[in-house]
Design a protein around this motif. Sequence first.
Motif, PDB file in Angstrom:
ATOM      1  N   LEU A   1      31.320  41.111  48.190  1.00 16.53           N
ATOM      2  CA  LEU A   1      32.409  40.581  47.368  1.00 16.53           C
ATOM      3  C   LEU A   1      32.758  41.494  46.199  1.00 16.53           C
ATOM      4  O   LEU A   1      33.724  41.232  45.486  1.00 16.53           O
ATOM      5  CB  LEU A   1      32.040  39.195  46.831  1.00 16.53           C
ATOM      6  CG  LEU A   1      31.822  38.122  47.894  1.00 16.53           C
ATOM      7  CD1 LEU A   1      31.411  36.814  47.237  1.00 16.53           C
ATOM      8  CD2 LEU A   1      33.038  37.933  48.757  1.00 16.53           C
ATOM      9  N   ASP A   2      31.989  42.541  45.982  1.00 14.58           N
ATOM     10  CA  ASP A   2      32.252  43.466  44.878  1.00 14.58           C
ATOM     11  C   ASP A   2      33.545  44.224  45.166  1.00 14.58           C
ATOM     12  O   ASP A   2      33.648  44.929  46.161  1.00 14.58           O
ATOM     13  CB  ASP A   2      31.081  44.435  44.727  1.00 14.58           C
ATOM     14  CG  ASP A   2      31.223  45.329  43.517  1.00 14.58           C
ATOM     15  OD1 ASP A   2      32.254  45.266  42.815  1.00 14.58           O
ATOM     16  OD2 ASP A   2      30.285  46.110  43.266  1.00 14.58           O
ATOM     17  N   PRO A   3      34.551  44.084  44.300  1.00 12.60           N
ATOM     18  CA  PRO A   3      35.828  44.750  44.574  1.00 12.60           C
ATOM     19  C   PRO A   3      35.817  46.258  44.284  1.00 12.60           C
ATOM     20  O   PRO A   3      36.748  46.959  44.678  1.00 12.60           O
ATOM     21  CB  PRO A   3      36.806  44.022  43.658  1.00 12.60           C
ATOM     22  CG  PRO A   3      35.969  43.562  42.510  1.00 12.60           C
ATOM     23  CD  PRO A   3      34.615  43.246  43.102  1.00 12.60           C
ATOM     24  N   VAL A   4      34.787  46.772  43.618  1.00 15.73           N
ATOM     25  CA  VAL A   4      34.754  48.195  43.266  1.00 15.73           C
ATOM     26  C   VAL A   4      34.729  49.030  44.546  1.00 15.73           C
ATOM     27  O   VAL A   4      33.825  48.925  45.363  1.00 15.73           O
ATOM     28  CB  VAL A   4      33.544  48.530  42.378  1.00 15.73           C
ATOM     29  CG1 VAL A   4      33.473  50.031  42.104  1.00 15.73           C
ATOM     30  CG2 VAL A   4      33.607  47.755  41.068  1.00 15.73           C
TER      31      VAL A   4
ATOM     32  N   ILE B   1      37.715  32.646  49.336  1.00 15.45           N
ATOM     33  CA  ILE B   1      37.145  31.859  48.235  1.00 15.45           C
ATOM     34  C   ILE B   1      38.130  30.791  47.756  1.00 15.45           C
ATOM     35  O   ILE B   1      37.765  29.633  47.564  1.00 15.45           O
ATOM     36  CB  ILE B   1      36.729  32.783  47.075  1.00 15.45           C
ATOM     37  CG1 ILE B   1      35.566  33.682  47.505  1.00 15.45           C
ATOM     38  CG2 ILE B   1      36.355  31.970  45.836  1.00 15.45           C
ATOM     39  CD1 ILE B   1      35.268  34.816  46.528  1.00 15.45           C
ATOM     40  N   ILE B   2      39.385  31.194  47.576  1.00 12.88           N
ATOM     41  CA  ILE B   2      40.405  30.276  47.051  1.00 12.88           C
ATOM     42  C   ILE B   2      40.615  29.068  47.965  1.00 12.88           C
ATOM     43  O   ILE B   2      40.881  27.964  47.497  1.00 12.88           O
ATOM     44  CB  ILE B   2      41.742  31.023  46.835  1.00 12.88           C
ATOM     45  CG1 ILE B   2      41.593  32.042  45.698  1.00 12.88           C
ATOM     46  CG2 ILE B   2      42.889  30.060  46.562  1.00 12.88           C
ATOM     47  CD1 ILE B   2      42.752  33.035  45.599  1.00 12.88           C
ATOM     48  N   HIS B   3      40.455  29.256  49.268  1.00  5.98           N
ATOM     49  CA  HIS B   3      40.763  28.183  50.223  1.00  5.98           C
ATOM     50  C   HIS B   3      39.528  27.588  50.897  1.00  5.98           C
ATOM     51  O   HIS B   3      39.663  26.848  51.882  1.00  5.98           O
ATOM     52  CB  HIS B   3      41.775  28.687  51.249  1.00  5.98           C
ATOM     53  CG  HIS B   3      43.108  28.963  50.632  1.00  5.98           C
ATOM     54  ND1 HIS B   3      44.025  27.961  50.373  1.00  5.98           N
ATOM     55  CD2 HIS B   3      43.664  30.107  50.183  1.00  5.98           C
ATOM     56  CE1 HIS B   3      45.086  28.488  49.799  1.00  5.98           C
ATOM     57  NE2 HIS B   3      44.900  29.790  49.672  1.00  5.98           N
TER      58      HIS B   3
ATOM     59  N   ALA C   1      37.237  32.384  42.277  1.00  5.07           N
ATOM     60  CA  ALA C   1      37.710  33.700  42.728  1.00  5.07           C
ATOM     61  C   ALA C   1      38.166  34.592  41.581  1.00  5.07           C
ATOM     62  O   ALA C   1      38.653  35.704  41.817  1.00  5.07           O
ATOM     63  CB  ALA C   1      38.857  33.514  43.726  1.00  5.07           C
ATOM     64  N   THR C   2      38.006  34.168  40.346  1.00  2.00           N
ATOM     65  CA  THR C   2      38.555  34.878  39.182  1.00  2.00           C
ATOM     66  C   THR C   2      38.245  36.377  39.176  1.00  2.00           C
ATOM     67  O   THR C   2      39.101  37.183  38.830  1.00  2.00           O
ATOM     68  CB  THR C   2      38.055  34.226  37.877  1.00  2.00           C
ATOM     69  OG1 THR C   2      38.516  32.871  37.858  1.00  2.00           O
ATOM     70  CG2 THR C   2      38.591  34.930  36.654  1.00  2.00           C
TER      71      THR C   2
ATOM     72  N   ALA D   1      44.004  30.675  37.309  1.00  2.00           N
ATOM     73  CA  ALA D   1      42.597  30.435  37.613  1.00  2.00           C
ATOM     74  C   ALA D   1      41.752  30.182  36.373  1.00  2.00           C
ATOM     75  O   ALA D   1      40.652  29.644  36.468  1.00  2.00           O
ATOM     76  CB  ALA D   1      42.022  31.626  38.374  1.00  2.00           C
ATOM     77  N   SER D   2      42.268  30.552  35.200  1.00  4.22           N
ATOM     78  CA  SER D   2      41.456  30.451  33.982  1.00  4.22           C
ATOM     79  C   SER D   2      41.445  29.055  33.365  1.00  4.22           C
ATOM     80  O   SER D   2      40.494  28.679  32.703  1.00  4.22           O
ATOM     81  CB  SER D   2      41.914  31.482  32.951  1.00  4.22           C
ATOM     82  OG  SER D   2      43.225  31.186  32.528  1.00  4.22           O
ATOM     83  N   THR D   3      42.487  28.276  33.575  1.00  5.28           N
ATOM     84  CA  THR D   3      42.594  26.950  32.969  1.00  5.28           C
ATOM     85  C   THR D   3      43.119  25.957  34.002  1.00  5.28           C
ATOM     86  O   THR D   3      44.101  26.256  34.693  1.00  5.28           O
ATOM     87  CB  THR D   3      43.574  26.989  31.775  1.00  5.28           C
ATOM     88  OG1 THR D   3      43.175  28.010  30.881  1.00  5.28           O
ATOM     89  CG2 THR D   3      43.605  25.657  31.051  1.00  5.28           C
TER      90      THR D   3
END
Length: 186
Positions: free
Chosen positions: A49-52, A66-68, A85-86, A97-99
């Motif tokens: 899951l690391d996007p780097v 993750i979102i679904h 998923a933030t 996604a933050s609030t």
Amino acid sequence: MSTSTKRRPVIITVAVAAAMISCVLLIQCETNPTSTSSSTDSHAHIDPLDPVGASPEAVAINAITIIHSWRPSHDNAPWQALHRATALLTHPIVQAASTPPNPPPRPIPEWDGWARSRDQLSAAVTILEPATLTGATATVPVRLAQIVLHPDGLTTPWRTTTLRVELARDGDIWRVGSYTTVAVSR
């Protein structure tokens, strides 16, 4: 005293010594590796899951999955999955996604029933075409299949959706900025 009785302490001593030598050699190999191999099979932990350094396709799959993927018996609404998923999101969706939304969106009709029966929804994402890259942005068309996982081990397909996922690159990290529903089928 028979000959076999006299040999028993010697055999036990040799076995104990062999075990101790094996332990010492194993510890030495673990703490002082002498391999000069340039192989990349280091057994290092790789976080999928690391996007780097990940491709836009990999980030799109991970974020949309993750979102679904929902846990109605633990989550109040699908927003909590978006919040999980933030790390894979950027502007503008990262703000959503933050609030939690206020007022909340119309609830999914099946949500309460899934929560009562302790069902979970799992998302499976398939890339439909390779990413279209334009500078520091990418568009990835995906198919999202959501499956209801019942506590008894049975599954029920719920919904299949075609999405267009928009990503932005920041350094060596791709992040999802938005996604648009293209088609929905049940």
